[in-house]
Scaffold this motif. Structure first.
Motif, PDB file in Angstrom:
ATOM      1  N   UNK A  74       0.730  -1.308  -0.042  1.00 52.39           N
ATOM      2  CA  UNK A  74      -0.018  -0.019  -0.057  1.00 52.39           C
ATOM      3  C   UNK A  74       0.758   1.105   0.101  1.00 52.39           C
ATOM      4  N   UNK A  75       1.994   1.294   0.703  1.00 54.22           N
ATOM      5  CA  UNK A  75       3.016   2.410   0.622  1.00 54.22           C
ATOM      6  C   UNK A  75       3.585   2.551  -0.676  1.00 54.22           C
ATOM      7  N   UNK A  76       3.709   2.028  -1.478  1.00 51.83           N
ATOM      8  CA  UNK A  76       4.197   2.206  -2.953  1.00 51.83           C
ATOM      9  C   UNK A  76       3.225   2.256  -3.900  1.00 51.83           C
ATOM     10  N   UNK A  77       1.796   1.862  -3.595  1.00 50.89           N
ATOM     11  CA  UNK A  77       0.794   2.168  -4.734  1.00 50.89           C
ATOM     12  C   UNK A  77       0.744   3.126  -5.235  1.00 50.89           C
ATOM     13  N   UNK A  78       0.527   3.460  -6.533  1.00 49.34           N
ATOM     14  CA  UNK A  78       0.566   4.457  -7.501  1.00 49.34           C
ATOM     15  C   UNK A  78       1.807   4.933  -7.957  1.00 49.34           C
ATOM     16  N   UNK A  79       2.933   4.223  -7.421  1.00 52.13           N
ATOM     17  CA  UNK A  79       4.310   4.619  -7.640  1.00 52.13           C
ATOM     18  C   UNK A  79       5.095   3.681  -8.741  1.00 52.13           C
ATOM     19  N   UNK A  80       6.006   3.978  -9.247  1.00 45.13           N
ATOM     20  CA  UNK A  80       6.867   2.752 -10.056  1.00 45.13           C
ATOM     21  C   UNK A  80       7.759   2.056  -9.345  1.00 45.13           C
ATOM     22  N   UNK A  81       7.564   2.089  -7.896  1.00 42.86           N
ATOM     23  CA  UNK A  81       8.248   1.340  -6.976  1.00 42.86           C
ATOM     24  C   UNK A  81       7.472  -0.134  -6.737  1.00 42.86           C
ATOM     25  N   UNK A  82       8.487  -0.991  -6.464  1.00 43.10           N
ATOM     26  CA  UNK A  82       7.745  -2.274  -6.035  1.00 43.10           C
ATOM     27  C   UNK A  82       7.651  -2.244  -4.476  1.00 43.10           C
ATOM     28  N   UNK A  83       7.082  -3.366  -3.910  1.00 43.73           N
ATOM     29  CA  UNK A  83       7.211  -3.253  -2.460  1.00 43.73           C
ATOM     30  C   UNK A  83       8.527  -3.766  -1.937  1.00 43.73           C
ATOM     31  N   UNK A  84       9.156  -4.364  -2.600  1.00 42.36           N
ATOM     32  CA  UNK A  84      10.593  -4.778  -2.191  1.00 42.36           C
ATOM     33  C   UNK A  84      11.381  -3.436  -2.256  1.00 42.36           C
ATOM     34  N   UNK A  85      11.339  -2.816  -3.348  1.00 42.83           N
ATOM     35  CA  UNK A  85      11.818  -1.648  -3.527  1.00 42.83           C
ATOM     36  C   UNK A  85      11.599  -0.575  -2.127  1.00 42.83           C
ATOM     37  N   UNK A  86      10.348  -0.397  -1.929  1.00 41.18           N
ATOM     38  CA  UNK A  86      10.051   0.648  -0.735  1.00 41.18           C
ATOM     39  C   UNK A  86      10.806  -0.069   0.539  1.00 41.18           C
ATOM     40  N   UNK A  87      10.765  -1.437   0.834  1.00 43.24           N
ATOM     41  CA  UNK A  87      11.059  -2.122   2.117  1.00 43.24           C
ATOM     42  C   UNK A  87      12.558  -1.792   2.119  1.00 43.24           C
ATOM     43  N   UNK A  88      13.264  -2.060   0.887  1.00 45.66           N
ATOM     44  CA  UNK A  88      14.762  -1.911   1.237  1.00 45.66           C
ATOM     45  C   UNK A  88      15.321  -0.354   1.260  1.00 45.66           C
ATOM     46  N   UNK A  89      14.628   0.400   0.608  1.00 42.41           N
ATOM     47  CA  UNK A  89      14.906   1.909   0.656  1.00 42.41           C
ATOM     48  C   UNK A  89      14.751   2.370   2.091  1.00 42.41           C
ATOM     49  N   UNK A  90      13.531   2.102   2.595  1.00 40.15           N
ATOM     50  CA  UNK A  90      13.257   2.550   3.946  1.00 40.15           C
ATOM     51  C   UNK A  90      14.480   1.927   5.033  1.00 40.15           C
ATOM     52  N   UNK A  91      14.749   0.810   4.879  1.00 40.10           N
ATOM     53  CA  UNK A  91      15.779   0.138   5.945  1.00 40.10           C
ATOM     54  C   UNK A  91      17.077   0.287   5.655  1.00 40.10           C
ATOM     55  N   UNK A  92      17.455   0.500   4.522  1.00 39.41           N
ATOM     56  CA  UNK A  92      18.773   1.210   4.233  1.00 39.41           C
ATOM     57  C   UNK A  92      18.934   2.355   4.796  1.00 39.41           C
ATOM     58  N   UNK A  93      18.081   3.370   4.619  1.00 37.61           N
ATOM     59  CA  UNK A  93      18.035   4.706   4.991  1.00 37.61           C
ATOM     60  C   UNK A  93      17.876   4.694   6.863  1.00 37.61           C
ATOM     61  N   UNK A  94      17.334   3.856   7.126  1.00 34.96           N
ATOM     62  CA  UNK A  94      16.845   4.034   8.721  1.00 34.96           C
ATOM     63  C   UNK A  94      17.447   2.693   9.603  1.00 34.96           C
ATOM     64  N   UNK A  95      17.735   1.739   8.985  1.00 35.30           N
ATOM     65  CA  UNK A  95      17.849   0.729   9.921  1.00 35.30           C
ATOM     66  C   UNK A  95      19.320   0.132  10.013  1.00 35.30           C
ATOM     67  N   UNK A  96      20.173   0.699   9.222  1.00 39.88           N
ATOM     68  CA  UNK A  96      21.651   0.403   9.183  1.00 39.88           C
ATOM     69  C   UNK A  96      22.459   1.064  10.196  1.00 39.88           C
TER      70      UNK A  96
END
Length: 238
Positions: A74-96
Motif C-alpha cells: 500500500x505504501x508504494x501503490x501508485x508509484x513505479x516502485x515495487x514493495x521490495x523497493x520500498x522496504x529496502x529503501x526505508x531500511x537502508x536509510x533508517x535501520x543500518x
C-alpha cells in the motif's frame, strides 16, 4: 531489433542501437545501454559503505520478501516502485547503523510494514516449546471496523537467515495469537544453531486496504530462555 507497438510514437520494446525499451509495472520505459567504462580511481570508503548497506538489507529483505510484499504494497501503490523497493529503501536509510566497515542491521529500527492503521499497543512475546505467543493490549473502546483487523506476526532467525510469519492471524480484539517456529539445533553442516529470534507485529484491515506500521516486539535469546525455564522447573520441584 526493436518493435513499436503503437506505430512511430508508441512504446518501444527491444534494443535499437544504444536504446533499450521495455515495460516496468505496466509503464513503458526507455533507457540507454550502459557503455563499457575503463576502470578509474579506486572506490572510496563512502562508495563501499553504500554497497555494504545494500548488501546487509537485501540479505534480510530477501528472507522476508513474502511478508514485505504485503507490508509495503500500500505504501508504494501508485508509484513505479515495487514493495521490495520500498522496504529496502526505508531500511537502508533508517535501520543500518555503524561506521564502515563495521555496519550492521539494527533490528529495533527495522520496519517490515508501513501504513496509517493504528499500531498494536504494548505488544509482548514469549517462547515455549517452539511456539511464540504474541500478546497486545485490547482497547475496550475499539469498535468496528478496527476490531476486525487481523494480526501479522513475523519471527526472523538471523543465524540461518530464515523466517516464520503469519499474514492473517487473530483479530485485533482477540489480544493474542501464536506463531510456530522451527529452531535449528546446528547439528548439520547445512545449518547453524538458532540462538536468537527477532520478532515483529502489525495489523492489516479486514478489507486489506489499510495496514499499520510494524512494531518491533523484542529479541528472544533461545539459550537464555531455556536456562531460565530449567531453573524455574528445578525451583518448583525442590
Amino acid at each position: 531489433m526493436a518493435r513499436l507497438k503503437s506505430r512511430i510514437l508508441g512504446p518501444m520494446t527491444g534494443k535499437l542501437a544504444y536504446l533499450v525499451g521495455y515495460e516496468r509495472l505496466g509503464q513503458p520505459v526507455l533507457r540507454m545501454k550502459p557503455k563499457k567504462r575503463k576502470k578509474k580511481k579506486p572506490r572510496t570508503d563512502a562508495q563501499k559503505a553504500v554497497n555494504l548497506r545494500f548488501k546487509i538489507v537485501n540479505l534480510f529483505i530477501s528472507a522476508i520478501n513474502d511478508f514485505t510484499n504485503v507490508g509495503f504494497k500500500l505504501d508504494v501503490a501508485g508509484t513505479t516502485k515495487t514493495a521490495q523497493n520500498g522496504a529496502s529503501s526505508y531500511n537502508i536509510r533508517e535501520a543500518v547503523i555503524g561506521e564502515y566497515p563495521h555496519l550492521e542491521l539494527d533490528y529495533t529500527k527495522v520496519m517490515i510494514s508501513k501504513g496509517e492503521l493504528p499500531c498494536p499497543i504494548n505488544p509482548k512475546v514469549e517462547l515455549e516449546n517452539n511456539v511464540l505467543t504474541f500478546k497486545w493490549h485490547v482497547d475496550p473502546l475499539c469498535g468496528y471496523p478496527l476490531n476486525r483487523d487481523q494480526v501479522m506476526m513475523l519471527a526472523y532467525l538471523p543465524a540461518n537467515n530464515t523466517v516464520r510469519f503469519v499474514l492473517s492471524g487473530a483479530r485485533r480484539n482477540a489480544g493474542t495469537d501464536t506463531l510456530l517456529v522451527h529452531l535449528e539445533k546446528g547439528d548439520s553442516e547445512q545449518s547453524k544453531k538458532d540462538d536468537v529470534i527477532e520478532t515483529y507485529i502489525a495489523f492489516i484491515s479486514d478489507d486489506r486496504l489499510s495496514i499499520s506500521n510494524s512494531v518491533y516486539v523484542g529479541r528472544i535469546e533461545v539459550g537464555n530462555f531455556k536456562n531460565i525455564k530449567m531453573i524455574e522447573k528445578f525451583l518448583t520441584t525442590n
